[in-house]
Design a protein around this motif. Structure first.
Motif, PDB file in Angstrom:
ATOM      1  N   UNK A   1      64.687  37.904  50.456  1.00  0.00           N
ATOM      2  CA  UNK A   1      64.615  38.662  49.040  1.00  0.00           C
ATOM      3  C   UNK A   1      63.827  37.638  48.132  1.00  0.00           C
ATOM      4  N   UNK A   2      64.154  36.349  48.105  1.00  0.00           N
ATOM      5  CA  UNK A   2      63.260  35.502  47.102  1.00  0.00           C
ATOM      6  C   UNK A   2      62.141  35.396  47.249  1.00  0.00           C
ATOM      7  N   UNK A   3      61.513  35.706  48.532  1.00  0.00           N
ATOM      8  CA  UNK A   3      60.012  35.679  48.732  1.00  0.00           C
ATOM      9  C   UNK A   3      59.447  37.100  48.191  1.00  0.00           C
ATOM     10  N   UNK A   4      60.177  38.120  48.312  1.00  0.00           N
ATOM     11  CA  UNK A   4      60.005  39.278  47.757  1.00  0.00           C
ATOM     12  C   UNK A   4      59.669  39.444  46.398  1.00  0.00           C
ATOM     13  N   UNK A   5      60.765  38.764  45.846  1.00  0.00           N
ATOM     14  CA  UNK A   5      60.535  38.355  44.258  1.00  0.00           C
ATOM     15  C   UNK A   5      59.370  37.575  43.609  1.00  0.00           C
ATOM     16  N   UNK A   6      58.799  37.056  44.550  1.00  0.00           N
ATOM     17  CA  UNK A   6      58.005  35.856  44.265  1.00  0.00           C
ATOM     18  C   UNK A   6      58.531  34.541  43.898  1.00  0.00           C
ATOM     19  N   UNK A   7      59.933  34.263  44.130  1.00  0.00           N
ATOM     20  CA  UNK A   7      60.538  33.100  43.637  1.00  0.00           C
ATOM     21  C   UNK A   7      60.068  31.971  44.701  1.00  0.00           C
ATOM     22  N   UNK A   8      60.031  32.330  45.792  1.00  0.00           N
ATOM     23  CA  UNK A   8      59.593  31.131  46.929  1.00  0.00           C
ATOM     24  C   UNK A   8      58.675  31.718  47.900  1.00  0.00           C
ATOM     25  N   UNK A   9      57.685  31.033  48.501  1.00  0.00           N
ATOM     26  CA  UNK A   9      56.650  31.644  49.579  1.00  0.00           C
ATOM     27  C   UNK A   9      56.708  30.554  50.820  1.00  0.00           C
ATOM     28  N   UNK A  10      56.597  31.032  51.855  1.00  0.00           N
ATOM     29  CA  UNK A  10      56.419  29.996  53.022  1.00  0.00           C
ATOM     30  C   UNK A  10      55.148  29.325  52.853  1.00  0.00           C
ATOM     31  N   UNK A  11      55.365  28.138  53.600  1.00  0.00           N
ATOM     32  CA  UNK A  11      54.119  27.379  53.495  1.00  0.00           C
ATOM     33  C   UNK A  11      53.213  27.928  54.391  1.00  0.00           C
ATOM     34  N   UNK A  12      53.726  28.513  55.572  1.00  0.00           N
ATOM     35  CA  UNK A  12      52.643  28.895  56.469  1.00  0.00           C
ATOM     36  C   UNK A  12      53.478  30.206  57.237  1.00  0.00           C
ATOM     37  N   UNK A  13      52.781  31.298  57.319  1.00  0.00           N
ATOM     38  CA  UNK A  13      53.205  32.442  57.998  1.00  0.00           C
ATOM     39  C   UNK A  13      52.338  32.749  59.433  1.00  0.00           C
ATOM     40  N   UNK A  14      53.000  32.615  60.536  1.00  0.00           N
ATOM     41  CA  UNK A  14      52.222  32.768  61.690  1.00  0.00           C
ATOM     42  C   UNK A  14      51.584  34.323  61.748  1.00  0.00           C
ATOM     43  N   UNK A  15      50.372  34.725  61.805  1.00  0.00           N
ATOM     44  CA  UNK A  15      49.973  35.867  61.625  1.00  0.00           C
ATOM     45  C   UNK A  15      50.244  36.798  63.020  1.00  0.00           C
ATOM     46  N   UNK A  16      50.436  35.994  64.238  1.00  0.00           N
ATOM     47  CA  UNK A  16      50.733  36.678  65.201  1.00  0.00           C
ATOM     48  C   UNK A  16      52.298  37.109  65.660  1.00  0.00           C
ATOM     49  N   UNK A  17      53.095  36.182  65.214  1.00  0.00           N
ATOM     50  CA  UNK A  17      54.545  36.345  65.575  1.00  0.00           C
ATOM     51  C   UNK A  17      55.280  36.802  64.066  1.00  0.00           C
ATOM     52  N   UNK A  18      54.547  36.508  63.042  1.00  0.00           N
ATOM     53  CA  UNK A  18      55.236  36.878  61.605  1.00  0.00           C
ATOM     54  C   UNK A  18      56.193  35.865  61.127  1.00  0.00           C
TER      55      UNK A  18
END
Length: 290
Positions: free
Chosen positions: A40-57
């Motif tokens: 939810x925080x990511x969706x609101x733009x509060x915090x984003x992952x350093x890295x998201x695996x494009x294959x597994x998500x």
């Protein structure tokens, strides 16, 4: 020529080794929050992952996100709205955080006042229930009532059920800025003139007993402390006429004078129990020396 997929995996492994990254579940456990909250925080733009695996998500967070997440948790612990937190994180400034904290302190103080009012209402209800449950039924007593504030309307009623009161209750409630809880506070009255004429089959006043914290928008009346003849009985307003007769007989036998309109209030009724045997209604008639 290197295989494209091989190059991708090589770069990913190199990136993972270079930085200490943590999966979303690990971060959630570290900060004692749910994975859903992080998403939810990511969706609101509060915090984003350093890295998201494009294959597994899979989402991975670095230590640089920990400071930001700790700030979010701190401000949430102060009950700050997420929108305000997002605004602050995008525009960090000492003056801004001071302003936010001052505003939140005022919000907390207002909530404390509201909770105090709720606590008072709970205490009042508990005291009323204890009083009703300890009632001596079918016994006439002289009681000294404290000053009370009421609002009322003229309405000729001969209620058979609680539904007959609904229109009057909604009239008293109309246009109020705050919701008034009518539980145990709505009463029916008969005027002094009608009582003196033994006309107690029909009520002519519907009133609302206001508590000190109630902010009623409209005309109210302050009733002074008075001596009243009082009786409590098992039943509701439709059983009241027989008890009015007992009170009026008592008043005449003791050479008292009626000194105002009657107040009939159901202390325990259908709102609190489905068992009519537990109903308690009280009638008070103000009196003075004749």
């Amino acid at each position: 020529m290197f295989n494209t997929e091989y190059i991708y995996h090589y770069r990913r492994l190199h990136f993972m080794e270079k930085q200490e990254l943590f999966r979303i579940g690990e971060v959630a456990r570290m900060f004692s929050i749910s994975v859903g909250s992080l998403r939810h925080y990511e969706k609101l733009g509060l915090i984003r992952p350093e890295y998201t695996d494009p294959a597994s998500g899979y989402r991975y967070y670095g230590v640089q996100q920990f400071e930001r997440l700790n700030t979010i948790r701190y401000l949430r612990a102060l009950d700050m709205p997420l929108e305000d937190i997002a605004d602050f994180l995008q525009n960090k400034d000492v003056g801004k955080i001071q302003e936010m904290l001052i505003q939140q302190r005022e919000t907390v103080r207002q909530k404390q006042q509201e909770l105090q009012i709720i606590e008072q209402k709970i205490n009042t209800r508990l005291e009323g229930l204890a009083d009703a449950l300890s009632s001596r039924l079918d016994t006439i007593t002289l009681v000294q009532t404290p000053p009370r504030r009421i609002t009322w309307i003229r309405n000729h009623l001969s209620p058979k059920t609680y539904l007959d009161l609904e229109t009057s209750i909604r009239t008293l409630q109309k246009d109020q800025e705050e919701t008034l809880v009518f539980l145990g506070k709505v009463g029916l009255g008969i005027s002094k003139e009608h009582l003196e004429a033994d006309a107690y089959q029909v009520y002519d006043t519907v009133f609302l007993l206001l508590e000190p914290e109630d902010r009623y928008q409209g005309i109210t009346e302050e009733l002074p402390g008075q001596t009243c003849v009082s009786i409590r009985f098992c039943g509701s307003h439709n059983e009241a006429p027989a008890y009015y007769q007992k009170l009026l007989t008592y008043i005449r036998e003791h050479r008292l004078k009626i000194d105002g309109f009657s107040r009939g209030v159901t202390m325990i009724d259908y709102v609190l129990t489905n068992d009519p045997k537990q109903f308690v209604t009280e009638i008070q008639i103000p009196v003075c020396e004749g």
